[in-house]
Design a protein around this motif. Sequence first.
Motif, PDB file in Angstrom:
ATOM      1  N   CYS A  41      -1.196   5.340   4.594  1.00 19.69           N
ATOM      2  CA  CYS A  41      -0.428   4.367   3.811  1.00 19.69           C
ATOM      3  C   CYS A  41      -0.857   2.943   4.159  1.00 19.69           C
ATOM      4  O   CYS A  41      -1.274   2.661   5.283  1.00 19.69           O
ATOM      5  N   ASP A  42      -0.736   2.061   3.182  1.00 25.17           N
ATOM      6  CA  ASP A  42      -0.987   0.647   3.460  1.00 25.17           C
ATOM      7  C   ASP A  42       0.350  -0.094   3.389  1.00 25.17           C
ATOM      8  O   ASP A  42       1.402   0.501   3.194  1.00 25.17           O
ATOM      9  N   GLY A  43       0.311  -1.391   3.556  1.00 25.60           N
ATOM     10  CA  GLY A  43       1.539  -2.168   3.536  1.00 25.60           C
ATOM     11  C   GLY A  43       2.199  -2.240   4.903  1.00 25.60           C
ATOM     12  O   GLY A  43       1.674  -1.747   5.900  1.00 25.60           O
ATOM     13  N   LYS A  44       3.369  -2.852   4.947  1.00 26.88           N
ATOM     14  CA  LYS A  44       4.071  -3.073   6.216  1.00 26.88           C
ATOM     15  C   LYS A  44       4.691  -1.807   6.782  1.00 26.88           C
ATOM     16  O   LYS A  44       4.882  -1.684   7.989  1.00 26.88           O
ATOM     17  N   ARG A  45       5.037  -0.865   5.904  1.00 30.56           N
ATOM     18  CA  ARG A  45       5.684   0.367   6.352  1.00 30.56           C
ATOM     19  C   ARG A  45       5.061   1.575   5.684  1.00 30.56           C
ATOM     20  O   ARG A  45       4.705   1.535   4.501  1.00 30.56           O
ATOM     21  N   GLY A  46       4.954   2.653   6.452  1.00 30.15           N
ATOM     22  CA  GLY A  46       4.482   3.908   5.896  1.00 30.15           C
ATOM     23  C   GLY A  46       5.609   4.633   5.180  1.00 30.15           C
ATOM     24  O   GLY A  46       6.772   4.223   5.210  1.00 30.15           O
ATOM     25  N   LEU A  47       5.271   5.741   4.533  1.00 30.59           N
ATOM     26  CA  LEU A  47       6.244   6.469   3.730  1.00 30.59           C
ATOM     27  C   LEU A  47       7.353   7.074   4.584  1.00 30.59           C
ATOM     28  O   LEU A  47       8.523   7.104   4.178  1.00 30.59           O
ATOM     29  N   LEU A  48       7.026   7.539   5.784  1.00 29.31           N
ATOM     30  CA  LEU A  48       8.036   8.120   6.660  1.00 29.31           C
ATOM     31  C   LEU A  48       9.059   7.061   7.086  1.00 29.31           C
ATOM     32  O   LEU A  48      10.269   7.317   7.091  1.00 29.31           O
ATOM     33  N   THR A  49       8.586   5.887   7.424  1.00 30.44           N
ATOM     34  CA  THR A  49       9.489   4.805   7.821  1.00 30.44           C
ATOM     35  C   THR A  49      10.387   4.375   6.670  1.00 30.44           C
ATOM     36  O   THR A  49      11.579   4.116   6.855  1.00 30.44           O
TER      37      THR A  49
END
Length: 710
Positions: free
Chosen positions: A508-516
Amino acid sequence: MAAAPAAAGSGAGRGRRAAATVAAWGGWGGRPRPGNILLQLRQGQLTGRGLVRAVQFTETFLTERDKQSKWSGIPQLLLKLYATSHLHSDFVECQNILKEISPLLSMEAMAFVTEERKLTQETTYPNTYIFDLFGGVDLLVEILMRPTISIRGQKLKISDEMSKDCLSILYNTCVCTEGVTKRLAEKNDFVIFLFTLMTSKKTFLQTATLIEDILGVKKEMIRLDEVPNLSSLVSNFDQQQLANFCRILAVTISEMDTGNDDKHTLLAKNAQQKKSLSLGPSAAEINQAALLSIPGFVERLCKLATRKVSESTGTASFLQELEEWYTWLDNALVLDALMRVANEESEHNQASIVFPPPGASEENGLPHTSTRTQLPQSMKIMHEIMYKLEVLYVLCVLLMGRQRNQVHRMIAEFKLIPGLNNLFDKLIWRKHSASALVLHGHNQNCDCSPDITLKIQFLRLLQSFSDHHENKYLLLNNQELNELSAISLKANIPEVEAVLNTDRSLVCDGKRGLLTRLLQVMKKEPAESSFRFWQARAVESFLRGTTSYADQMFLLKRGLLEHILYCIVDSECKSRDVLQSYFDLLGELMKFNVDAFKRFNKYINTDAKFQVFLKQINSSLVDSNMLVRCVTLSLDRFENQVDMKVAEVLSECRLLAYISQVPTQMSFLFRLINIIHVQTLTQRGEALGWGRTVNKTDRDASLVKLAVRC
């Protein structure tokens, strides 16, 4: 004595038809009784003998009877349709007759599928029933399949418009008349032929909807490898068609339901599975393999699943599909809701959509629209949600199939997870608007709502993706993967090999992943939300497999344990399913983890809280058994370790002290052994934790440890 009407034909054939007609009239000299004719026709359908079609009557006879029985002229129209649909016909007159029949059935079907049917006056013999009874369904099947017949080496052709009319009439009859869909499902050659009609965009939607209904009642699953040129057919679908085609695939790649799971024990199912293995792959598995062999199939599904709303089909194309829905009953309720959304938002934004009456179109086939036409954003979103529902389901089933590893590689390669992560806030877990789509008879919290269903399907996909597979680390971003490595380094333990092997370009990219992101919405979920169960299942699947201290600490640092305990203790959750999922997740989170037990003791810091927690455990051991077994295994390991930190936890933790008591252990052992028997264990029992520990060794070991300690 009244004379029976003369039947068409001559010789023996004429005599047989005349006799049949006389029988239907109730005998020579009897009063005409419509019920007798219909009874004879129904018996003819069941036996294949006697009266089976309108062509067995004369037009004069049918007209006379229609005056009394009010059959809307349908038998006479079928008689003309038979006469104008022979092999050497040009089908022009045939199509005109179909245009006359279609509205007689469509209005009836519309009333049947909407709430207005309660207000309509019930008739003894509905038009669709009469149409089927006088042989209309079988005749349309023959007309549709005329292209399969060759005359002098040339195959017959019928226009797309005529095919479309036939399909609409067939579907309307299926909707209103019991048994028609099942009869069509028995015609395997016809079902296979229907797939070929999806090559045309003009007939695609009607064909797909009829196939979906037929496959839904078909006793034996169809095999996709029998569909002519399947690979070419699917490859030529545009993205909109492919998304709709997934509705059909959902039926063809899922194992057929054998009945209520609660009535079939796992022992019996295990025996059935062993028998199936000896017979080779099932039809569903064969269909999955057939789809995976189509070049680019999974890649296109991933693109559909991750497509942003701004990238979806343009306004004109979507309006064309809505016009199809306007005249196509399967989507009538959906269109009604979409129109309501459009009107509400249009009034707010002073933007409008001009929908034409049925049949009105430009020369290019698109509906008339104002030059100021603007498609409301909420309608675009709902359009995309309904597509993604079907696509995510197909991907989820493929992830659970025999080719799971192959599908995992493809999904990772085509960046499904990063794509879903980018859609999470704006589409998947977007906030409900006042004009959110709600179907007739439902509310926004109903599981039938597209918004709700999309969220559940998304969570099921995450669960299937993460469960016992190293690709689960794609749910994180680069910073979060580095955090896992730092946790291992600080604890002075080897870094998880799967983390080291993860391709950083696919995460994942961005500040947070999908789990978070999932953890964040999970902690904000209302106490009564049905999502809690699925959210806990998805997070638990990330922890399944070999116990990973780094994975546990990653979740602990984000307050997951405190959230679970709040739901179990402070909110006093009443849902057994949610409690069971939270107990399972808590067991995976705390297993062998000293820090987790310290956090537990810090939160459950009073005897009152601890008693509430124990009450929840003991109220249903079927729900909490996985946690009890995990705590038992952890206690046994801690007692065999020489470590000050462990010793401190053993002396302070209320839960460990409680489990270490011999009377408690004996009570749990007795109840765990006797609460479930293998001869009576059903799918629900398995879903509630039995057979669902990290692995079979741990499950057996937990009971052995309890027995030894007692």
